[in-house]
Design a protein around this motif. Sequence first.
Motif, PDB file in Angstrom:
ATOM      1  N   ASN A   8      74.808   3.891 -39.149  1.00  0.00           N
ATOM      2  CA  ASN A   8      73.821   4.193 -40.181  1.00  0.00           C
ATOM      3  C   ASN A   8      74.014   3.385 -41.457  1.00  0.00           C
ATOM      4  O   ASN A   8      73.437   3.721 -42.483  1.00  0.00           O
ATOM      5  N   LYS A   9      74.836   2.355 -41.394  1.00  0.00           N
ATOM      6  CA  LYS A   9      75.093   1.525 -42.571  1.00  0.00           C
ATOM      7  C   LYS A   9      74.705   0.080 -42.298  1.00  0.00           C
ATOM      8  O   LYS A   9      74.860  -0.421 -41.188  1.00  0.00           O
ATOM      9  N   ILE A  10      74.228  -0.588 -43.341  1.00  0.00           N
ATOM     10  CA  ILE A  10      73.949  -2.020 -43.276  1.00  0.00           C
ATOM     11  C   ILE A  10      75.260  -2.723 -43.605  1.00  0.00           C
ATOM     12  O   ILE A  10      75.880  -2.443 -44.628  1.00  0.00           O
ATOM     13  N   ASP A  11      75.691  -3.623 -42.722  1.00  0.00           N
ATOM     14  CA  ASP A  11      76.994  -4.278 -42.906  1.00  0.00           C
ATOM     15  C   ASP A  11      76.992  -5.251 -44.083  1.00  0.00           C
ATOM     16  O   ASP A  11      77.921  -5.268 -44.876  1.00  0.00           O
ATOM     17  N   LEU A  50      66.105  -1.691 -38.195  1.00  0.00           N
ATOM     18  CA  LEU A  50      64.646  -1.671 -38.118  1.00  0.00           C
ATOM     19  C   LEU A  50      64.057  -0.602 -39.039  1.00  0.00           C
ATOM     20  O   LEU A  50      63.073  -0.861 -39.740  1.00  0.00           O
ATOM     21  N   ARG A  51      64.645   0.581 -39.036  1.00  0.00           N
ATOM     22  CA  ARG A  51      64.170   1.644 -39.934  1.00  0.00           C
ATOM     23  C   ARG A  51      64.286   1.213 -41.398  1.00  0.00           C
ATOM     24  O   ARG A  51      63.388   1.451 -42.204  1.00  0.00           O
ATOM     25  N   PHE A  52      65.405   0.583 -41.729  1.00  0.00           N
ATOM     26  CA  PHE A  52      65.664   0.111 -43.083  1.00  0.00           C
ATOM     27  C   PHE A  52      64.592  -0.893 -43.527  1.00  0.00           C
ATOM     28  O   PHE A  52      64.112  -0.846 -44.654  1.00  0.00           O
ATOM     29  N   LEU A  53      64.214  -1.784 -42.626  1.00  0.00           N
ATOM     30  CA  LEU A  53      63.206  -2.790 -42.940  1.00  0.00           C
ATOM     31  C   LEU A  53      61.796  -2.200 -42.927  1.00  0.00           C
ATOM     32  O   LEU A  53      61.018  -2.417 -43.867  1.00  0.00           O
ATOM     33  N   GLN A  56      60.728  -0.066 -45.750  1.00  0.00           N
ATOM     34  CA  GLN A  56      60.770  -0.849 -46.985  1.00  0.00           C
ATOM     35  C   GLN A  56      61.865  -0.379 -47.943  1.00  0.00           C
ATOM     36  O   GLN A  56      61.880  -0.728 -49.116  1.00  0.00           O
ATOM     37  N   GLU A  57      62.809   0.379 -47.414  1.00  0.00           N
ATOM     38  CA  GLU A  57      63.967   0.798 -48.196  1.00  0.00           C
ATOM     39  C   GLU A  57      64.760  -0.410 -48.692  1.00  0.00           C
ATOM     40  O   GLU A  57      65.422  -0.357 -49.728  1.00  0.00           O
ATOM     41  N   ILE A  58      64.664  -1.513 -47.969  1.00  0.00           N
ATOM     42  CA  ILE A  58      65.393  -2.723 -48.359  1.00  0.00           C
ATOM     43  C   ILE A  58      65.044  -3.154 -49.777  1.00  0.00           C
ATOM     44  O   ILE A  58      65.895  -3.652 -50.508  1.00  0.00           O
ATOM     45  N   TYR A  59      63.799  -2.943 -50.193  1.00  0.00           N
ATOM     46  CA  TYR A  59      63.389  -3.396 -51.526  1.00  0.00           C
ATOM     47  C   TYR A  59      64.045  -2.584 -52.638  1.00  0.00           C
ATOM     48  O   TYR A  59      64.257  -3.101 -53.735  1.00  0.00           O
ATOM     49  N   GLU A  60      64.370  -1.329 -52.357  1.00  0.00           N
ATOM     50  CA  GLU A  60      65.108  -0.522 -53.322  1.00  0.00           C
ATOM     51  C   GLU A  60      66.577  -0.928 -53.352  1.00  0.00           C
ATOM     52  O   GLU A  60      67.193  -1.044 -54.401  1.00  0.00           O
ATOM     53  N   ALA A  61      67.129  -1.147 -52.162  1.00  0.00           N
ATOM     54  CA  ALA A  61      68.547  -1.476 -52.051  1.00  0.00           C
ATOM     55  C   ALA A  61      68.845  -2.917 -52.458  1.00  0.00           C
ATOM     56  O   ALA A  61      69.933  -3.209 -52.948  1.00  0.00           O
ATOM     57  N   SER A  66      62.254  -9.116 -52.109  1.00  0.00           N
ATOM     58  CA  SER A  66      60.809  -9.112 -52.302  1.00  0.00           C
ATOM     59  C   SER A  66      60.197 -10.489 -52.008  1.00  0.00           C
ATOM     60  O   SER A  66      60.656 -11.510 -52.516  1.00  0.00           O
ATOM     61  N   GLY A  67      59.172 -10.477 -51.151  1.00  0.00           N
ATOM     62  CA  GLY A  67      58.442 -11.702 -50.828  1.00  0.00           C
ATOM     63  C   GLY A  67      59.139 -12.626 -49.850  1.00  0.00           C
ATOM     64  O   GLY A  67      58.685 -13.745 -49.617  1.00  0.00           O
ATOM     65  N   ARG A  68      60.229 -12.199 -49.240  1.00  0.00           N
ATOM     66  CA  ARG A  68      60.994 -13.056 -48.330  1.00  0.00           C
ATOM     67  C   ARG A  68      60.891 -12.569 -46.889  1.00  0.00           C
ATOM     68  O   ARG A  68      60.588 -11.421 -46.622  1.00  0.00           O
ATOM     69  N   GLU A  69      61.189 -13.479 -45.963  1.00  0.00           N
ATOM     70  CA  GLU A  69      61.273 -13.139 -44.546  1.00  0.00           C
ATOM     71  C   GLU A  69      62.664 -12.580 -44.255  1.00  0.00           C
ATOM     72  O   GLU A  69      63.619 -12.838 -44.993  1.00  0.00           O
ATOM     73  N   PHE A  70      62.748 -11.832 -43.134  1.00  0.00           N
ATOM     74  CA  PHE A  70      64.002 -11.171 -42.786  1.00  0.00           C
ATOM     75  C   PHE A  70      64.553 -11.649 -41.449  1.00  0.00           C
ATOM     76  O   PHE A  70      63.807 -11.803 -40.480  1.00  0.00           O
ATOM     77  N   VAL A  71      65.872 -11.844 -41.431  1.00  0.00           N
ATOM     78  CA  VAL A  71      66.591 -12.199 -40.214  1.00  0.00           C
ATOM     79  C   VAL A  71      67.743 -11.212 -40.052  1.00  0.00           C
ATOM     80  O   VAL A  71      68.531 -11.028 -40.974  1.00  0.00           O
ATOM     81  N   VAL A  72      67.798 -10.574 -38.886  1.00  0.00           N
ATOM     82  CA  VAL A  72      68.944  -9.731 -38.548  1.00  0.00           C
ATOM     83  C   VAL A  72      69.850 -10.587 -37.683  1.00  0.00           C
ATOM     84  O   VAL A  72      69.406 -11.151 -36.674  1.00  0.00           O
TER      85      VAL A  72
END
Length: 109
Positions: A8-11, A50-53, A56-61, A66-72
């Motif tokens: 449940n954590k982003i590394d 996936l849930r994090f992205l 849109q929780e990523i924008y708070e964290a 903002s405005g960028r593409e995402f790579v996992v």
Amino acid sequence: MSTIEDTNKIDAIGIDSATGKVSLKIFDHLDWSDEQRHLYLLQEKLNSYLRFLESQEIYEAYPAASGREFVVSIDFAITPSANALKFIETVSSIMEGAGFTLTFTVDSV
């Protein structure tokens, strides 16, 4: 530092200076001796990302996203098994459909 077992954590999150994309890292230090458990943990970790992205929780964290593409990106310590590679291929297609990219590397020791 979080690892694959902390499902449940982003590394790690950062911006790739070469591409400008937001990179979300998964650090996978496990071997493949218990493949079923390992694949389960990987699935749970990826679902969390996936849930994090998607939420849109990523924008708070991480406001710089903002405005960028995402790579996992999964950083494996041990070369993935054949089943793991099939799983990654399937998940990669799902993530692409959601607008994200999935990549992986294997640490060379």
